[in-house]
Design an enzyme around this catalytic site. Structure first.
Site, PDB file in Angstrom:
ATOM      1  N   SER A   1     -17.010 -16.649   0.994  1.00  0.00           N
ATOM      2  CA  SER A   1     -16.950 -17.484  -0.229  1.00  0.00           C
ATOM      3  C   SER A   1     -16.749 -18.957   0.142  1.00  0.00           C
ATOM      4  O   SER A   1     -15.707 -19.540  -0.145  1.00  0.00           O
ATOM      5  CB  SER A   1     -15.871 -16.980  -1.191  1.00  0.00           C
TER       6      SER A   1
ATOM      7  N   THR B   1      -9.664  -7.640   8.411  1.00  0.00           N
ATOM      8  CA  THR B   1      -8.454  -7.104   9.058  1.00  0.00           C
ATOM      9  C   THR B   1      -7.276  -7.214   8.105  1.00  0.00           C
ATOM     10  O   THR B   1      -6.516  -6.255   7.930  1.00  0.00           O
ATOM     11  CB  THR B   1      -8.179  -7.886  10.364  1.00  0.00           C
TER      12      THR B   1
ATOM     13  N   GLY C   1     -12.479 -17.317   4.045  1.00  0.00           N
ATOM     14  CA  GLY C   1     -12.379 -17.911   5.383  1.00  0.00           C
ATOM     15  C   GLY C   1     -13.653 -17.666   6.167  1.00  0.00           C
ATOM     16  O   GLY C   1     -14.535 -16.900   5.746  1.00  0.00           O
TER      17      GLY C   1
ATOM     18  N   ASP D   1     -19.389  -7.876   3.436  1.00  0.00           N
ATOM     19  CA  ASP D   1     -20.334  -7.125   4.273  1.00  0.00           C
ATOM     20  C   ASP D   1     -20.725  -5.811   3.601  1.00  0.00           C
ATOM     21  O   ASP D   1     -21.906  -5.441   3.581  1.00  0.00           O
ATOM     22  CB  ASP D   1     -19.654  -6.786   5.615  1.00  0.00           C
TER      23      ASP D   1
HETATM   24  N1  LIG Z   1     -25.818 -17.078   7.644  1.00  0.00           N
HETATM   25  C1  LIG Z   1     -24.671 -16.405   7.594  1.00  0.00           C
HETATM   26  N2  LIG Z   1     -23.497 -17.039   7.325  1.00  0.00           N
HETATM   27  C2  LIG Z   1     -22.364 -16.357   7.269  1.00  0.00           C
HETATM   28  N3  LIG Z   1     -22.247 -15.000   7.474  1.00  0.00           N
HETATM   29  C3  LIG Z   1     -23.383 -14.329   7.740  1.00  0.00           C
HETATM   30  C4  LIG Z   1     -24.627 -14.997   7.825  1.00  0.00           C
HETATM   31  N4  LIG Z   1     -25.570 -14.059   8.109  1.00  0.00           N
HETATM   32  C5  LIG Z   1     -24.959 -12.870   8.198  1.00  0.00           C
HETATM   33  N5  LIG Z   1     -23.643 -13.023   7.993  1.00  0.00           N
HETATM   34  C6  LIG Z   1     -22.709 -11.878   7.929  1.00  0.00           C
HETATM   35  O1  LIG Z   1     -22.415 -11.700   6.554  1.00  0.00           O
HETATM   36  C7  LIG Z   1     -21.014 -11.638   6.324  1.00  0.00           C
HETATM   37  C8  LIG Z   1     -20.596 -12.568   5.193  1.00  0.00           C
HETATM   38  O2  LIG Z   1     -20.928 -12.078   3.963  1.00  0.00           O
HETATM   39  P1  LIG Z   1     -20.230 -12.666   2.672  1.00  0.00           P
HETATM   40  O3  LIG Z   1     -20.789 -11.906   1.531  1.00  0.00           O
HETATM   41  O4  LIG Z   1     -18.767 -12.642   2.853  1.00  0.00           O
HETATM   42  O5  LIG Z   1     -20.749 -14.185   2.655  1.00  0.00           O
HETATM   43  S1  LIG Z   1     -20.708 -15.248   1.466  1.00  0.00           S
HETATM   44  O6  LIG Z   1     -19.369 -15.164   0.841  1.00  0.00           O
HETATM   45  O7  LIG Z   1     -21.757 -14.936   0.499  1.00  0.00           O
HETATM   46  O8  LIG Z   1     -20.943 -16.555   2.096  1.00  0.00           O
HETATM   47  C9  LIG Z   1     -20.331 -12.097   7.586  1.00  0.00           C
HETATM   48  O9  LIG Z   1     -19.284 -11.163   7.773  1.00  0.00           O
HETATM   49  P2  LIG Z   1     -17.791 -11.579   8.181  1.00  0.00           P
HETATM   50  O10 LIG Z   1     -17.862 -11.825   9.643  1.00  0.00           O
HETATM   51  O11 LIG Z   1     -17.000 -10.348   7.845  1.00  0.00           O
HETATM   52  O12 LIG Z   1     -17.331 -12.766   7.387  1.00  0.00           O
HETATM   53  C10 LIG Z   1     -21.411 -12.023   8.671  1.00  0.00           C
HETATM   54  O13 LIG Z   1     -21.240 -10.852   9.393  1.00  0.00           O
HETATM   55  N1  LIG Z   2      -4.302 -11.283  13.223  1.00  0.00           N
HETATM   56  C1  LIG Z   2      -5.169 -11.037  14.201  1.00  0.00           C
HETATM   57  N2  LIG Z   2      -4.793 -11.111  15.489  1.00  0.00           N
HETATM   58  C2  LIG Z   2      -5.678 -10.865  16.470  1.00  0.00           C
HETATM   59  N3  LIG Z   2      -6.975 -10.513  16.273  1.00  0.00           N
HETATM   60  C3  LIG Z   2      -7.402 -10.438  15.028  1.00  0.00           C
HETATM   61  C4  LIG Z   2      -6.522 -10.697  13.923  1.00  0.00           C
HETATM   62  N4  LIG Z   2      -7.236 -10.546  12.791  1.00  0.00           N
HETATM   63  C5  LIG Z   2      -8.476 -10.211  13.159  1.00  0.00           C
HETATM   64  N5  LIG Z   2      -8.583 -10.128  14.499  1.00  0.00           N
HETATM   65  C6  LIG Z   2      -9.791  -9.781  15.240  1.00  0.00           C
HETATM   66  O1  LIG Z   2     -10.763 -10.778  14.961  1.00  0.00           O
HETATM   67  C7  LIG Z   2     -12.043 -10.193  14.771  1.00  0.00           C
HETATM   68  C8  LIG Z   2     -12.581 -10.607  13.422  1.00  0.00           C
HETATM   69  O2  LIG Z   2     -11.772 -10.049  12.401  1.00  0.00           O
HETATM   70  P1  LIG Z   2     -12.373  -9.618  11.016  1.00  0.00           P
HETATM   71  O3  LIG Z   2     -11.248  -9.069  10.215  1.00  0.00           O
HETATM   72  O4  LIG Z   2     -13.574  -8.753  11.201  1.00  0.00           O
HETATM   73  O5  LIG Z   2     -12.818 -11.033  10.423  1.00  0.00           O
HETATM   74  P2  LIG Z   2     -13.743 -11.402   9.190  1.00  0.00           P
HETATM   75  O6  LIG Z   2     -13.679 -10.241   8.232  1.00  0.00           O
HETATM   76  O7  LIG Z   2     -13.135 -12.649   8.631  1.00  0.00           O
HETATM   77  O8  LIG Z   2     -15.101 -11.627   9.744  1.00  0.00           O
HETATM   78  C9  LIG Z   2     -11.865  -8.688  14.928  1.00  0.00           C
HETATM   79  O9  LIG Z   2     -12.268  -8.337  16.236  1.00  0.00           O
HETATM   80  C10 LIG Z   2     -10.390  -8.480  14.734  1.00  0.00           C
HETATM   81  O10 LIG Z   2      -9.922  -7.376  15.462  1.00  0.00           O
END
Ligand SMILES: Nc1ncnc2c1ncn2[C@@H]1O[C@H](COP(=O)(O)OS(=O)(=O)O)[C@@H](OP(=O)(O)O)[C@H]1O
Ligand SMILES: Nc1ncnc2c1ncn2[C@@H]1O[C@H](COP(=O)(O)OP(=O)(O)O)[C@@H](O)[C@H]1O
Length: 207
Positions: free
Chosen positions: A111, A45, A37, A67
């Site tokens: 992904s 989370t 996602g 991450d």
């Molecule tokens: N350009 C760009 N696009 C998307 N995300 C970015 C980018 N640059 C840095 N980040 C940070 O890297 C986290 C995503 O890493 P992933 O390994 O899950 O990405 S991927 O599956 O290879 O697309 C993602 O963490 P999540 O917020 O937990 O999804 C971001 O914090």
């Molecule tokens: N089910 C939920 N309800 C409310 N807030 C959420 C929920 N899941 C995640 N959050 C909040 O959304 C933000 C992003 O969640 P996170 O798990 O870090 O997302 P991702 O790993 O997809 O980037 C965090 O601040 C988290 O506390």
């Protein structure tokens, strides 16, 4: 026992203790729960909540978070399409090893490309790959923006950010979809229960 693989001069070494033996020890079936996602959709989370829920049931799981893995194994990869593909391939291979060890491996990565996720599914063989789609609207993810990355992407300070100027291809046939009900996102514990119920129903929580 040794047998030749497709690569030249490389052999597969079989050991006497196999996956089935380890699964009996753990009273569970090794598998991969693949959470995909947008950034901010709640992948980490859910991963943590699911890990806790499984732990409380006496089930052994382990999280591979995009991450976190990018701090070590994948520290040489960026966010170009080919780097994302390699990121997913490596995590898929590691997840496969964890599943073979008998664990419930929770992989939590954006992904974004369908082909990459499908390649991991093919690697694991279908019933052992449980794809969970965090189907949260971009506005919700962007509204959360816990790391301030969407803001930077909108300002053009990060290029190729998923959902802004880089694609996200939603799954077509995922096992589980997490989405809002009446505009409200389920609580983390509710999301975890949805996944645990699926795993239980499919027999993963016993040997
Ligand atoms: N350009 C760009 N696009 C998307 N995300 C970015 C980018 N640059 C840095 N980040 C940070 O890297 C986290 C995503 O890493 P992933 O390994 O899950 O990405 S991927 O599956 O290879 O697309 C993602 O963490 P999540 O917020 O937990 O999804 C971001 O914090
Ligand atoms: N089910 C939920 N309800 C409310 N807030 C959420 C929920 N899941 C995640 N959050 C909040 O959304 C933000 C992003 O969640 P996170 O798990 O870090 O997302 P991702 O790993 O997809 O980037 C965090 O601040 C988290 O506390």
């Amino acid at each position: 026992m040794m047998s030749a693989t497709g690569s030249s001069n490389i052999f597969w070494h079989e050991c006497p203790v196999g996956k089935v033996d380890r699964q009996k020890l753990l009273n569970q079936q090794g598998c991969v729960v693949w959470i995909t996602g947008l950034s901010g959709s709640g992948k980490s989370t859910l991963a943590c909540s699911l890990d806790r829920e499984l732990h409380s049931k006496g089930k052994l799981s382990y999280i591979l978070d995009g991450d976190n893995v990018r701090h070590g194994l994948n520290k040489n990869l960026g966010f170009k399409p080919e780097d994302r593909t390699e990121n997913i391939r490596r995590v898929g291979e590691v997840a496969k090893l964890f599943a073979d060890a008998g664990l419930i491996c929770i992989a939590s990565l954006i992904s974004p490309y369908r082909d990459d996720r499908d390649a991991c599914r093919a690697m694991l063989q279908d019933p052992n790959f449980v794809e969970v789609f965090m189907n949260m609207p971009l506005e919700v993810c962007e509204g959360r923006d816990p790391k301030g990355l969407y803001k930077l992407a909108r300002a053009g300070k990060i290029k190729g950010f998923t959902g802004i100027d880089d694609p996200y291809e939603p799954p077509l046939n995922c096992e589980i979809e997490i989405k809002q009900k009446d505009g409200v996102c389920p609580a983390p514990s509710e999301m975890a229960v949805q996944v645990v119920s699926y795993l239980d129903q499919k027999g993963f929580l016993q040997a």
